[in-house]
Design a protein around this motif. Structure first.
Motif, short mmCIF file in Angstrom:
data_model
loop_
_atom_site.label_atom_id
_atom_site.label_comp_id
_atom_site.label_asym_id
_atom_site.label_seq_id
_atom_site.Cartn_x
_atom_site.Cartn_y
_atom_site.Cartn_z
N LYS A 1 0.81 -1.22 0.00
CA LYS A 1 0.00 0.00 0.00
C LYS A 1 0.84 1.27 0.00
CE LYS A 1 -4.10 -1.91 2.20
NZ LYS A 1 -5.04 -1.79 3.32
N SER A 2 2.10 1.13 0.26
CA SER A 2 3.01 2.27 0.31
C SER A 2 3.11 2.95 -1.05
CB SER A 2 4.40 1.79 0.75
OG SER A 2 5.37 2.77 0.52
N LEU A 3 3.38 4.22 -1.03
CA LEU A 3 3.59 4.97 -2.28
C LEU A 3 4.98 4.72 -2.86
CD1 LEU A 3 1.90 8.35 -1.31
CD2 LEU A 3 0.94 6.47 -2.65
N LEU A 4 5.83 4.07 -2.06
CA LEU A 4 7.18 3.75 -2.54
C LEU A 4 7.11 2.57 -3.51
CD1 LEU A 4 9.02 3.92 0.91
CD2 LEU A 4 8.93 5.70 -0.85
N PRO A 5 7.98 2.54 -4.50
CA PRO A 5 7.98 1.41 -5.45
C PRO A 5 8.71 0.20 -4.86
CG PRO A 5 9.63 3.01 -6.08
CD PRO A 5 8.92 3.58 -4.88
N ILE A 6 8.06 -0.50 -3.93
CA ILE A 6 8.74 -1.61 -3.24
C ILE A 6 7.91 -2.89 -3.29
CG2 ILE A 6 10.17 -0.19 -1.72
CD1 ILE A 6 8.06 -0.55 0.46
N GLU A 7 7.21 -3.10 -4.40
CA GLU A 7 6.40 -4.31 -4.52
C GLU A 7 7.25 -5.57 -4.38
OE1 GLU A 7 6.42 -1.91 -6.94
OE2 GLU A 7 4.48 -0.95 -6.55
N ASP A 8 8.49 -5.51 -4.90
CA ASP A 8 9.38 -6.67 -4.80
C ASP A 8 9.71 -6.99 -3.34
OD1 ASP A 8 10.77 -4.22 -4.76
OD2 ASP A 8 12.64 -5.16 -5.41
N GLN A 9 9.83 -5.97 -2.51
CA GLN A 9 10.06 -6.20 -1.08
C GLN A 9 8.83 -6.83 -0.44
OE1 GLN A 9 11.49 -2.77 1.04
NE2 GLN A 9 12.96 -2.26 -0.56
N ALA A 10 7.65 -6.41 -0.86
CA ALA A 10 6.41 -6.99 -0.33
C ALA A 10 6.34 -8.47 -0.68
CB ALA A 10 5.19 -6.25 -0.88
N LEU A 11 6.68 -8.81 -1.91
CA LEU A 11 6.67 -10.22 -2.30
C LEU A 11 7.69 -11.03 -1.50
CD1 LEU A 11 6.23 -9.88 -6.17
CD2 LEU A 11 4.56 -10.71 -4.51
N ALA A 12 8.86 -10.46 -1.28
CA ALA A 12 9.88 -11.15 -0.49
C ALA A 12 9.40 -11.34 0.95
CB ALA A 12 11.19 -10.36 -0.51
N THR A 13 8.70 -10.36 1.49
CA THR A 13 8.16 -10.47 2.84
C THR A 13 7.13 -11.59 2.90
OG1 THR A 13 8.52 -8.12 3.25
CG2 THR A 13 6.91 -9.22 4.66
N ILE A 14 6.26 -11.66 1.90
CA ILE A 14 5.25 -12.72 1.86
C ILE A 14 5.91 -14.08 1.74
CG2 ILE A 14 3.37 -13.68 0.45
CD1 ILE A 14 2.66 -10.70 -0.24
N GLU A 15 6.95 -14.19 0.91
CA GLU A 15 7.66 -15.46 0.76
C GLU A 15 8.31 -15.89 2.08
OE1 GLU A 15 10.31 -14.84 -2.52
OE2 GLU A 15 8.70 -15.02 -4.00
N ARG A 16 8.92 -14.94 2.80
CA ARG A 16 9.52 -15.27 4.11
C ARG A 16 8.44 -15.77 5.07
NH1 ARG A 16 12.50 -10.72 3.09
NH2 ARG A 16 11.19 -9.41 4.42
N TYR A 17 7.31 -15.12 5.03
CA TYR A 17 6.20 -15.53 5.91
C TYR A 17 5.73 -16.94 5.56
CZ TYR A 17 1.66 -15.53 8.22
OH TYR A 17 0.58 -15.85 9.00
#
Length: 166
Positions: free
Chosen positions: A144-160
């Motif tokens: 939801k962040s305005l920062l272009p960090i979708e790849d970080q979100a995916l990595a976070t989901i994968e770690r989870y």
């Protein structure tokens, strides 16, 4: 309950806190050596951070009990102010993870996702056992962040999802 009660009762002297405590309440500074005066100032600052920490938690408790969204947001904004002030000199000993967790959750509830990301990461780094609880919120804040960090979100989901205890 204790935190909410404290938040309702405390009258905070903002000027003393913001001016760096040139006058320490209840301390006769004339009779103190420079070392003793510095120790008194350090102790006073530690008490101020503890007070801010507790009031911040009380404000979060009040936000959770608020019947209207506007009241809840007002309490969360107040809580963030106190918790940020407490974090500047360091949360009370042993409370870093808890402080950053509540700060991150508060930012998240207000839609301030960039700030939530930072605080949630700090909470997880201070206490890895929070990983399971906070990773979904962190991933959503990253998306939801305005920062272009979708790849970080995916990595976070994968770690989870890689957590074998799920």
């Amino acid at each position: 309950m204790l935190f909410r009660s404290l938040a309702e009762r405390v009258d905070f002297d903002h000027e003393l806190h913001e001016l760096g405590q040139s006058e320490l309440p209840g301390v006769n500074q004339e009779n103190l050596s420079a070392t003793e005066l510095q120790k008194a100032r350090d102790q006073h600052e530690e008490w101020m951070r503890l007070r801010d920490f507790l009031i911040g938690f009380g404000k979060v408790s009040k936000a959770q009990e608020a019947s209207e969204p506007r009241q809840s947001r007002e309490h969360l904004h107040e809580a963030i102010s106190y918790l940020e002030r407490a974090s500047q000199g360091g949360f009370p000993p042993g409370r870093d993870a808890q402080g950053y967790r509540v700060l991150g959750e508060s930012y998240y509830r207000l839609g301030e996702y960039e700030d939530a990301i930072e605080s949630l990461r700090l909470a997880i780094s201070r206490d890895p056992t929070l990983h399971r609880r906070l990773q979904p919120m962190l991933a959503e804040a990253q998306l939801k962040s305005l920062l272009p960090i979708e790849d970080q979100a995916l990595a976070t989901i994968e770690r989870y999802l890689d957590d074998h205890t799920l």
